[in-house]
Design a protein around this motif. Structure first.
Motif, PDB file in Angstrom:
ATOM      1  N   ARG A  15       0.840  -1.205   0.000  1.00  0.00           N
ATOM      2  CA  ARG A  15       0.000   0.000   0.000  1.00  0.00           C
ATOM      3  C   ARG A  15       0.873   1.253   0.000  1.00  0.00           C
ATOM      4  O   ARG A  15       0.586   2.215  -0.720  1.00  0.00           O
ATOM      5  CB  ARG A  15      -0.967  -0.017   1.177  1.00  0.00           C
ATOM      6  N   LYS A  16       1.952   1.234   0.775  1.00  0.00           N
ATOM      7  CA  LYS A  16       2.887   2.368   0.785  1.00  0.00           C
ATOM      8  C   LYS A  16       3.510   2.546  -0.612  1.00  0.00           C
ATOM      9  O   LYS A  16       3.644   3.663  -1.111  1.00  0.00           O
ATOM     10  CB  LYS A  16       3.980   2.129   1.826  1.00  0.00           C
ATOM     11  N   MET A  17       3.854   1.437  -1.246  1.00  0.00           N
ATOM     12  CA  MET A  17       4.433   1.507  -2.587  1.00  0.00           C
ATOM     13  C   MET A  17       3.393   1.955  -3.621  1.00  0.00           C
ATOM     14  O   MET A  17       3.727   2.663  -4.567  1.00  0.00           O
ATOM     15  CB  MET A  17       5.048   0.165  -2.988  1.00  0.00           C
ATOM     16  N   MET A  18       2.121   1.589  -3.423  1.00  0.00           N
ATOM     17  CA  MET A  18       1.068   2.063  -4.322  1.00  0.00           C
ATOM     18  C   MET A  18       0.968   3.581  -4.246  1.00  0.00           C
ATOM     19  O   MET A  18       0.804   4.256  -5.262  1.00  0.00           O
ATOM     20  CB  MET A  18      -0.268   1.412  -3.950  1.00  0.00           C
ATOM     21  N   TYR A  19       1.092   4.120  -3.042  1.00  0.00           N
ATOM     22  CA  TYR A  19       1.098   5.575  -2.865  1.00  0.00           C
ATOM     23  C   TYR A  19       2.258   6.198  -3.639  1.00  0.00           C
ATOM     24  O   TYR A  19       2.090   7.182  -4.355  1.00  0.00           O
ATOM     25  CB  TYR A  19       1.197   5.908  -1.375  1.00  0.00           C
ATOM     26  N   GLU A  20       3.446   5.608  -3.513  1.00  0.00           N
ATOM     27  CA  GLU A  20       4.618   6.129  -4.226  1.00  0.00           C
ATOM     28  C   GLU A  20       4.430   6.035  -5.733  1.00  0.00           C
ATOM     29  O   GLU A  20       4.830   6.933  -6.472  1.00  0.00           O
ATOM     30  CB  GLU A  20       5.894   5.397  -3.795  1.00  0.00           C
ATOM     31  N   ALA A  21       3.826   4.953  -6.202  1.00  0.00           N
ATOM     32  CA  ALA A  21       3.592   4.794  -7.637  1.00  0.00           C
ATOM     33  C   ALA A  21       2.580   5.828  -8.132  1.00  0.00           C
ATOM     34  O   ALA A  21       2.748   6.401  -9.211  1.00  0.00           O
ATOM     35  CB  ALA A  21       3.107   3.375  -7.938  1.00  0.00           C
ATOM     36  N   ALA A  22       1.550   6.078  -7.338  1.00  0.00           N
ATOM     37  CA  ALA A  22       0.510   7.030  -7.736  1.00  0.00           C
ATOM     38  C   ALA A  22       1.004   8.472  -7.674  1.00  0.00           C
ATOM     39  O   ALA A  22       0.548   9.321  -8.446  1.00  0.00           O
ATOM     40  CB  ALA A  22      -0.724   6.860  -6.843  1.00  0.00           C
ATOM     41  N   GLU A  60      14.747  -5.988  -0.514  1.00  0.00           N
ATOM     42  CA  GLU A  60      15.129  -5.610   0.851  1.00  0.00           C
ATOM     43  C   GLU A  60      16.623  -5.296   0.894  1.00  0.00           C
ATOM     44  O   GLU A  60      17.418  -5.937   0.202  1.00  0.00           O
ATOM     45  CB  GLU A  60      14.861  -6.752   1.833  1.00  0.00           C
ATOM     46  N   ILE A  61      16.961  -4.328   1.710  1.00  0.00           N
ATOM     47  CA  ILE A  61      18.353  -4.035   2.031  1.00  0.00           C
ATOM     48  C   ILE A  61      18.472  -4.145   3.539  1.00  0.00           C
ATOM     49  O   ILE A  61      17.752  -3.456   4.276  1.00  0.00           O
ATOM     50  CB  ILE A  61      18.777  -2.638   1.539  1.00  0.00           C
ATOM     51  N   GLU A  62      19.330  -5.040   3.972  1.00  0.00           N
ATOM     52  CA  GLU A  62      19.522  -5.305   5.405  1.00  0.00           C
ATOM     53  C   GLU A  62      18.187  -5.559   6.100  1.00  0.00           C
ATOM     54  O   GLU A  62      17.920  -5.056   7.185  1.00  0.00           O
ATOM     55  CB  GLU A  62      20.292  -4.158   6.064  1.00  0.00           C
ATOM     56  N   GLY A  63      17.327  -6.345   5.442  1.00  0.00           N
ATOM     57  CA  GLY A  63      16.052  -6.741   6.033  1.00  0.00           C
ATOM     58  C   GLY A  63      14.940  -5.715   5.930  1.00  0.00           C
ATOM     59  O   GLY A  63      13.805  -5.995   6.312  1.00  0.00           O
ATOM     60  N   GLU A  64      15.234  -4.526   5.427  1.00  0.00           N
ATOM     61  CA  GLU A  64      14.224  -3.474   5.290  1.00  0.00           C
ATOM     62  C   GLU A  64      13.688  -3.452   3.864  1.00  0.00           C
ATOM     63  O   GLU A  64      14.472  -3.378   2.913  1.00  0.00           O
ATOM     64  CB  GLU A  64      14.819  -2.093   5.608  1.00  0.00           C
ATOM     65  N   PRO A  65      12.377  -3.490   3.673  1.00  0.00           N
ATOM     66  CA  PRO A  65      11.835  -3.405   2.318  1.00  0.00           C
ATOM     67  C   PRO A  65      12.092  -2.021   1.717  1.00  0.00           C
ATOM     68  O   PRO A  65      11.865  -1.000   2.379  1.00  0.00           O
ATOM     69  CB  PRO A  65      10.349  -3.674   2.492  1.00  0.00           C
ATOM     70  N   VAL A  66      12.580  -2.001   0.475  1.00  0.00           N
ATOM     71  CA  VAL A  66      12.911  -0.729  -0.180  1.00  0.00           C
ATOM     72  C   VAL A  66      12.247  -0.573  -1.546  1.00  0.00           C
ATOM     73  O   VAL A  66      12.313   0.501  -2.142  1.00  0.00           O
ATOM     74  CB  VAL A  66      14.443  -0.542  -0.321  1.00  0.00           C
ATOM     75  N   GLY A  67      11.632  -1.633  -2.045  1.00  0.00           N
ATOM     76  CA  GLY A  67      10.979  -1.546  -3.339  1.00  0.00           C
ATOM     77  C   GLY A  67      10.129  -2.771  -3.584  1.00  0.00           C
ATOM     78  O   GLY A  67      10.314  -3.797  -2.929  1.00  0.00           O
ATOM     79  N   ALA A  68       9.210  -2.639  -4.528  1.00  0.00           N
ATOM     80  CA  ALA A  68       8.330  -3.761  -4.848  1.00  0.00           C
ATOM     81  C   ALA A  68       7.856  -3.663  -6.284  1.00  0.00           C
ATOM     82  O   ALA A  68       7.723  -2.571  -6.837  1.00  0.00           O
ATOM     83  CB  ALA A  68       7.117  -3.774  -3.919  1.00  0.00           C
TER      84      ALA A  68
END
Length: 162
Positions: A15-22, A60-68
């Motif tokens: 959902r956070k990535m959908m916001y970034e895409a929009a 993920e970078i070091e366990g943190e999601p950064v893109g999808a």
């Protein structure tokens, strides 16, 4: 960087990535995420996540999601922006702003295309603004324009055969 399949637990990040895409253009105002994601057509991209035809990958970078990069089947009655038909999933893709322009988008795009092919899909579609630099990445990955929409054709629907 690690790339892994999307799981149902990733819905909030998607959902956070959908916001970034929009709201991909950094020059645009940043309305509250809840307001943007409540737009009826954007709700279609996440409601009931995990149904047949839903899939994707998370970087993920070091366990943190950064893109999808993720995809979903739509129907003719409730299409997405890049809808072409009911058997072609529509792709969405985004990278956390601090991690853009590092090759993460292209990595998740290509991994997602492989996953969709392995799941038996023949193609993926997407919608992109003509002025969005990501359009060139899609073209390098094999996406081709099949339709134009918006004011003056400023949005393209693109398809890549898998």
């Amino acid at each position: 960087m690690n790339i892994r399949p999307v799981t149902p637990e990733d819905l909030q990040f998607l959902r956070k990535m959908m916001y970034e895409a929009a709201r991909w253009n950094p020059d645009w105002p940043r309305e509250p995420i809840e307001e943007v994601l409540a737009e009826p057509i954007l709700l279609r991209y996440s409601q009931g996540w995990g149904r047949r035809g839903d899939g994707g990958v998370i970087a993920e970078i070091e366990g943190e999601p950064v893109g999808a990069a993720w995809y979903r089947l739509f129907t003719e009655d409730t299409p997405g922006y890049g809808f072409v038909d009911e058997k072609t999933p529509e792709l969405s893709i985004a990278v956390v702003p601090l991690h853009r322009r590092k090759g993460i988008g292209e990595a998740v795009l290509r991994a997602c295309m492989v996953q969709a092919r392995e799941e038996g899909f023949q193609a993926l579609s997407l919608s992109v603004a003509v002025h969005n630099r990501s359009r060139m990445m899609y073209q390098r990955a094999g996406f081709e324009k099949v339709a134009e929409s918006g004011d003056g054709g400023d949005h393209w629907t693109m398809v890549a055969n898998l």
